[in-house]
Design a protein around this motif. Sequence first.
Motif, mmCIF file in Angstrom:
data_model
loop_
_atom_site.group_PDB
_atom_site.id
_atom_site.type_symbol
_atom_site.label_atom_id
_atom_site.label_comp_id
_atom_site.label_asym_id
_atom_site.label_seq_id
_atom_site.Cartn_x
_atom_site.Cartn_y
_atom_site.Cartn_z
ATOM 1 N N LEU A 154 -12.302 9.555 -42.984
ATOM 2 C CA LEU A 154 -11.497 10.991 -42.662
ATOM 3 C C LEU A 154 -11.942 11.443 -41.221
ATOM 4 C CD1 LEU A 154 -9.334 12.734 -43.596
ATOM 5 C CD2 LEU A 154 -11.006 13.887 -45.020
ATOM 6 N N LEU A 155 -13.115 11.472 -40.842
ATOM 7 C CA LEU A 155 -13.635 12.074 -39.740
ATOM 8 C C LEU A 155 -13.105 11.245 -38.555
ATOM 9 C CD1 LEU A 155 -17.477 13.333 -40.515
ATOM 10 C CD2 LEU A 155 -15.179 14.856 -39.927
ATOM 11 N N LEU A 156 -13.287 9.862 -38.654
ATOM 12 C CA LEU A 156 -12.571 9.146 -37.659
ATOM 13 C C LEU A 156 -11.326 9.346 -37.537
ATOM 14 C CD1 LEU A 156 -14.374 7.021 -35.796
ATOM 15 C CD2 LEU A 156 -13.440 5.274 -37.526
ATOM 16 N N TRP A 157 -10.576 9.307 -38.700
ATOM 17 C CA TRP A 157 -9.189 9.645 -38.360
ATOM 18 C C TRP A 157 -8.815 10.725 -37.771
ATOM 19 C CZ3 TRP A 157 -5.541 10.317 -43.532
ATOM 20 C CH2 TRP A 157 -4.327 10.261 -43.116
ATOM 21 N N ALA A 158 -9.342 11.845 -38.083
ATOM 22 C CA ALA A 158 -9.122 13.213 -37.562
ATOM 23 C C ALA A 158 -9.648 13.204 -36.143
ATOM 24 C CB ALA A 158 -9.940 14.275 -38.204
ATOM 25 N N ALA A 159 -10.510 12.522 -35.629
ATOM 26 C CA ALA A 159 -11.020 12.255 -34.261
ATOM 27 C C ALA A 159 -9.906 11.649 -33.422
ATOM 28 C CB ALA A 159 -12.120 11.432 -34.020
ATOM 29 N N THR A 160 -8.914 11.233 -33.719
ATOM 30 C CA THR A 160 -7.761 10.657 -33.142
ATOM 31 C C THR A 160 -6.717 11.508 -32.799
ATOM 32 O OG1 THR A 160 -6.376 10.167 -35.053
ATOM 33 C CG2 THR A 160 -7.879 8.379 -34.307
ATOM 34 N N GLY A 161 -6.915 12.787 -33.414
ATOM 35 C CA GLY A 161 -6.114 14.031 -33.075
ATOM 36 C C GLY A 161 -4.600 14.007 -33.845
ATOM 37 N N ASP A 162 -4.732 13.094 -34.880
ATOM 38 C CA ASP A 162 -3.563 12.906 -35.902
ATOM 39 C C ASP A 162 -3.642 14.416 -36.673
ATOM 40 O OD1 ASP A 162 -1.623 12.420 -37.506
ATOM 41 O OD2 ASP A 162 -2.565 10.626 -38.245
ATOM 42 N N PRO A 163 -2.403 15.207 -36.552
ATOM 43 C CA PRO A 163 -2.159 16.437 -37.582
ATOM 44 C C PRO A 163 -2.602 16.341 -38.854
ATOM 45 C CG PRO A 163 -0.762 16.195 -35.629
ATOM 46 C CD PRO A 163 -1.079 14.953 -35.573
ATOM 47 N N GLU A 164 -2.000 15.072 -39.437
ATOM 48 C CA GLU A 164 -2.165 14.901 -40.824
ATOM 49 C C GLU A 164 -3.601 14.747 -41.242
ATOM 50 O OE1 GLU A 164 -0.216 11.619 -44.266
ATOM 51 O OE2 GLU A 164 0.001 11.296 -42.271
ATOM 52 N N ALA A 165 -4.322 13.896 -40.325
ATOM 53 C CA ALA A 165 -5.711 14.093 -40.659
ATOM 54 C C ALA A 165 -6.397 15.298 -40.858
ATOM 55 C CB ALA A 165 -6.394 12.957 -39.899
ATOM 56 N N LYS A 166 -6.270 16.046 -39.759
ATOM 57 C CA LYS A 166 -6.623 17.307 -39.621
ATOM 58 C C LYS A 166 -6.547 18.206 -40.816
ATOM 59 C CE LYS A 166 -7.693 17.529 -34.621
ATOM 60 N NZ LYS A 166 -7.717 18.302 -33.693
ATOM 61 N N GLY A 167 -5.071 18.257 -41.233
ATOM 62 C CA GLY A 167 -4.658 18.915 -42.426
ATOM 63 C C GLY A 167 -5.491 18.473 -43.653
ATOM 64 N N ILE A 168 -5.870 17.244 -43.859
ATOM 65 C CA ILE A 168 -6.666 16.724 -45.149
ATOM 66 C C ILE A 168 -7.960 17.406 -45.054
ATOM 67 C CG2 ILE A 168 -7.305 14.609 -46.222
ATOM 68 C CD1 ILE A 168 -5.028 13.284 -45.277
ATOM 69 N N VAL A 169 -8.544 17.347 -43.773
ATOM 70 C CA VAL A 169 -10.011 17.891 -43.804
ATOM 71 C C VAL A 169 -9.947 19.003 -43.832
ATOM 72 C CG1 VAL A 169 -11.496 18.272 -41.694
ATOM 73 C CG2 VAL A 169 -10.460 16.043 -41.725
ATOM 74 N N GLU A 170 -8.899 19.975 -43.605
ATOM 75 C CA GLU A 170 -9.028 21.457 -43.994
ATOM 76 C C GLU A 170 -9.093 21.674 -45.638
ATOM 77 O OE1 GLU A 170 -9.372 24.177 -42.041
ATOM 78 O OE2 GLU A 170 -9.962 23.012 -40.347
ATOM 79 N N GLN A 171 -8.187 20.728 -46.157
ATOM 80 C CA GLN A 171 -8.244 20.701 -47.702
ATOM 81 C C GLN A 171 -9.490 20.349 -48.209
ATOM 82 O OE1 GLN A 171 -4.598 18.649 -48.838
ATOM 83 N NE2 GLN A 171 -3.269 19.731 -47.883
ATOM 84 N N GLU A 172 -10.075 19.065 -47.783
ATOM 85 C CA GLU A 172 -11.246 18.597 -48.504
ATOM 86 C C GLU A 172 -12.467 19.515 -48.084
ATOM 87 O OE1 GLU A 172 -11.635 15.452 -49.897
ATOM 88 O OE2 GLU A 172 -9.607 15.702 -50.369
ATOM 89 N N SER A 173 -12.383 20.195 -46.958
ATOM 90 C CA SER A 173 -13.768 21.040 -46.665
ATOM 91 C C SER A 173 -13.655 22.012 -47.613
ATOM 92 C CB SER A 173 -13.394 21.787 -45.205
ATOM 93 O OG SER A 173 -13.184 20.753 -44.227
ATOM 94 N N LEU A 174 -12.802 22.564 -48.355
ATOM 95 C CA LEU A 174 -12.811 23.636 -49.586
ATOM 96 C C LEU A 174 -13.955 23.127 -50.488
ATOM 97 C CD1 LEU A 174 -9.033 24.854 -49.626
ATOM 98 C CD2 LEU A 174 -11.027 25.559 -48.444
ATOM 99 N N SER A 175 -13.724 21.880 -50.851
ATOM 100 C CA SER A 175 -14.730 21.329 -51.742
ATOM 101 C C SER A 175 -16.032 20.572 -51.408
ATOM 102 C CB SER A 175 -13.846 20.414 -52.657
ATOM 103 O OG SER A 175 -13.329 19.234 -51.878
ATOM 104 N N ASP A 176 -16.109 20.652 -49.998
ATOM 105 C CA ASP A 176 -17.296 19.959 -49.414
ATOM 106 C C ASP A 176 -18.310 20.894 -49.398
ATOM 107 O OD1 ASP A 176 -18.952 18.166 -47.842
ATOM 108 O OD2 ASP A 176 -17.810 18.689 -46.033
ATOM 109 N N LYS A 177 -19.253 21.004 -50.569
ATOM 110 C CA LYS A 177 -20.269 21.858 -50.569
ATOM 111 C C LYS A 177 -21.482 21.884 -49.494
ATOM 112 C CE LYS A 177 -19.727 22.573 -55.600
ATOM 113 N NZ LYS A 177 -20.195 22.572 -56.742
ATOM 114 N N GLN A 178 -21.649 20.381 -49.077
ATOM 115 C CA GLN A 178 -22.661 20.265 -47.965
ATOM 116 C C GLN A 178 -22.155 20.622 -46.666
ATOM 117 O OE1 GLN A 178 -24.075 16.421 -48.659
ATOM 118 N NE2 GLN A 178 -25.270 16.909 -50.493
#
Length: 966
Positions: A230-254
């Motif tokens: 997911l991080l690699l995908w977000a590094a491409t600048g794809d808005p969809e990937a960045k949106g998923i990162v924001e959602q996943e970060s909510l449950s990413d305790k570490q």
Amino acid sequence: MRRTSFLAVPFLLVLLGMDVHARGFQTPKSTMETLIRAAKTMDAHLWFSCLSRTDIEVFDALYNPQVEKRLLETKKYLEEKQGKPLSNDMRELFAFQTVLDVGKYGIPEATHVLEERIWNDKYAEVTIVMALLAKGYLPPMTFSFLKENGQWKLSQWITTQTMLGWSAAQTPGMLDPLVNFAVKTHTNIEFNRGDCRNLKQRSFPLSAEDSAEFRRMWEDPKTRDRQGLLLLWAATGDPEAKGIVEQESLSDKQGRLRQGLREYDKMAAGLKPCGPQPETRGRKLPAPDSVEFWKIASDRDIIALRQCPARFPKERKICAQAQLRAAGILMSNESYEAAAKEYAGVVKTFPELQDEVVEAKSSLARLYWQKLGQQAKANELWKELSALGRLPPDAAFEAGKSVVPVTVIQDIEKTFRRGIFDFDVLDDGSILLLRLLDRKGPDGRPSPSGAQPRFDRHDSNGKFLKSLPDNGITEIPHAMYRNAAKLFLESYSKLIVLSNGGAVLGELVNQFKNFELKSELHNGVGGISHSEQFPQAIWTDAEMFWVLYWESLRGFDYQGALVRNITVPSCREWGNSKGRMVGNRRGDLVFTQPVKGNVFRVDSKGQLIPMRPPKLAEGSFSHIVHMFSDKEDNLYVIDRGSRRILKFGKGGEFIRSFEDESVTEPTGGAVDEKGNVYVVGYGAQGGDVVTVFDSKTSAVSRIRIPTMSLPNISNSNILDIEVSGNEIYMVVAQYVIKADRSGRILSRFQAKSSLRDFVRLAKNRQGNVFFCDGKGIWQYEGENSRLVVEFPARESNQYIASFAFDNQGGIYAYSHPEGVFFFDAQTKQITPLKGKYGSRLFSVRFMSVDREGRLYGTMSDIPEIKTISSDGETKTLISGKASGKQFWSPRDIALDAQNNIYVYDEANKALLKFQPDGAFVKEFSLAKHIGGWVNRIRIDGNGRLYVLSDERDDRRIVRFELRDMF
């Protein structure tokens, strides 16, 4: 974020898997796409055509026979795997080698070009991301291109030298100067990466199809490291990937996702050639044209190092050091002849620089001795250094002595269990080699069925004479033996006999038979126990052959009938270091028991006569397998190497030792209130016996524990022991048991898993016994045993490796790999001993605390006992090496024409000479003469010793003159 170092994986791996349509070298991007096509089709010629001239120059400088050997092995493997041939041009394959190595990583399913940057139409960079998993997904990476004759060519060397991308984040401020330096060094082009007036940039957004492919992979539950993808995908600048990162970060305790994005942003910022440059963290960079900067930038660049005299003609000392570094690069690449020329060049060119000349001569002598087989040249250099008082401590040279071995044969095979496996010296002085080679199938390719033995004959100077005719042997032998008329190959329970038709090791003809040792020898009948299934050593003479078992030496005639039966001291656990046996013309035999350190001579009447080595140093030890203390704070060390239990006072002074031939592989020990010592392990009496040493009389007694009565265990060996009062506590597989002094089991506790990987038992000052299950420490109370404390674990593979009690019941515990923690029994608080997770303490294998609160520890594989202060500082209290010879391990034996006996001591890398009657004569150290392991020694009729050594699969036969050694 889980990261992969740029250097850990060859950067060319990223080129695989990208969709390829464009061809040619019109743009940097199109050149990369051509490289991709070459990689996907395994076209080394096409790949080679994409490289810059300086890349080819570097490859030519580093190419050598060792590189060619590795390339051929990789080529063979990939041709078998892919079912199609690769290029036969070794020069092209050398340039292609990083692509040849990518098979184990697979093909990335999604890859994207992020950006292309071109300066002055001369130099360019291309940044890409790719979904290739190798210890975590690789981060975005950048590659360098040079324009040559109107075509864009990849510069692998500039890319690796500057580590584009990763170095931008790791070394702020250094990227531009390093790139400028590398371009000028390799092309002679004046270039400034920070000058963006003529910079052309193009970005490439992710297409809808590529975005869908990344999403498919991320949603696939079989995808490993989905967060990394997911991080690699977000590094491409794809808005969809960045949106998923924001959602996943909510449950990413570490906080791994946010941290990963910050690191990727940091890398991208470091790569930007224009605008504000990153802070250099207070580090002032030297001027780009200064010699100080040149020393930094040229460290691993052999082209730059060779340019030193032209760039800095007055800096002779710096240029001499540059030539030494160039030689070191060649050495690491196994280009030994080229390295020798560089070292010799320093001696010739810079005679006034004594320190550099001494370093060059020392390195050249070591190279002659260890790699090039030119020991005489090495000896001359050492003689010169000795006259200057600058002889290196590892030099195999002593003034007034002339022990100069000669490398007779150096093997060309450098893979595991291939090449020279054994050898013998024939009566005419020639050498017979047993080689293991890849077995060929009907199509001529290597067969998966294993190795093929082959006999090669060489003269006494190593010159190849002939390979003996293929005899069709399919067994893989373990060793080769010879008598005057036959060859014998040992393979498990078979003794393969090869006849030479009566001639003294002349031409071997295709006449052999597989001599199957009689079935009653291996099926528990005929008076031989089932535990004696496999021979430990074999010897043959003209009338019979001898087989050494664990508890007996038996002689058979060539029809398999038992003729002699001699009882020998039991030695049941020999592991990989099996015994050796030889015989002389008088009918005497000599055999070794390496694990027990025994060498016996057996005379013609069958009497066993022990051969005694020089006495071991009293307080020496080499391999600590347990440490414990008594009520007086004396320390006890169980040394697996010498099979002794050593007792030291609290100040480190040696007091005494305990030893018995039944203790062959100890694993644990304890001491009772009277000072009697208890030892368990894989001994001659079996793993279910406790050996007890009386502290006053030194008498030895034994207690057998009925461990086989415990349910559902596959290994009944006692792994650890503790003594408290009249009870003995032991660990057996997943059980902790309590028994009385007669061996009767009184109670038991069953853990959830085996306890064998952890330090298991300890007692506090009140005599209560505790055990560890890897995660927590329990107090033993039979079936009602209770958990006292569980230490923090940040990783799934973290476990408690050792623990000990202080006077107040506090517990020190080493939690591997985090460090030492202290549990306060009063406050129930756990604190690290030093810094975060006690990181300054590395692998404390055993611990003990005295009555004054002083902590003792041993570190893994280091024969020392250290004191550990409250702030984590360690100080050596007792060194096992300081006292002298630690133990001896008789690995191999040979006889000369006068029946003198020579024993190779593997533990001390020494050759010991004994008279025919077994009396010790003298010892000669081979430590400075032989690198690696010694697998076999032989002696010819002219008093010359031949040694087969193996150092990292570099096998060679070296010859010594015995008269020079003894």
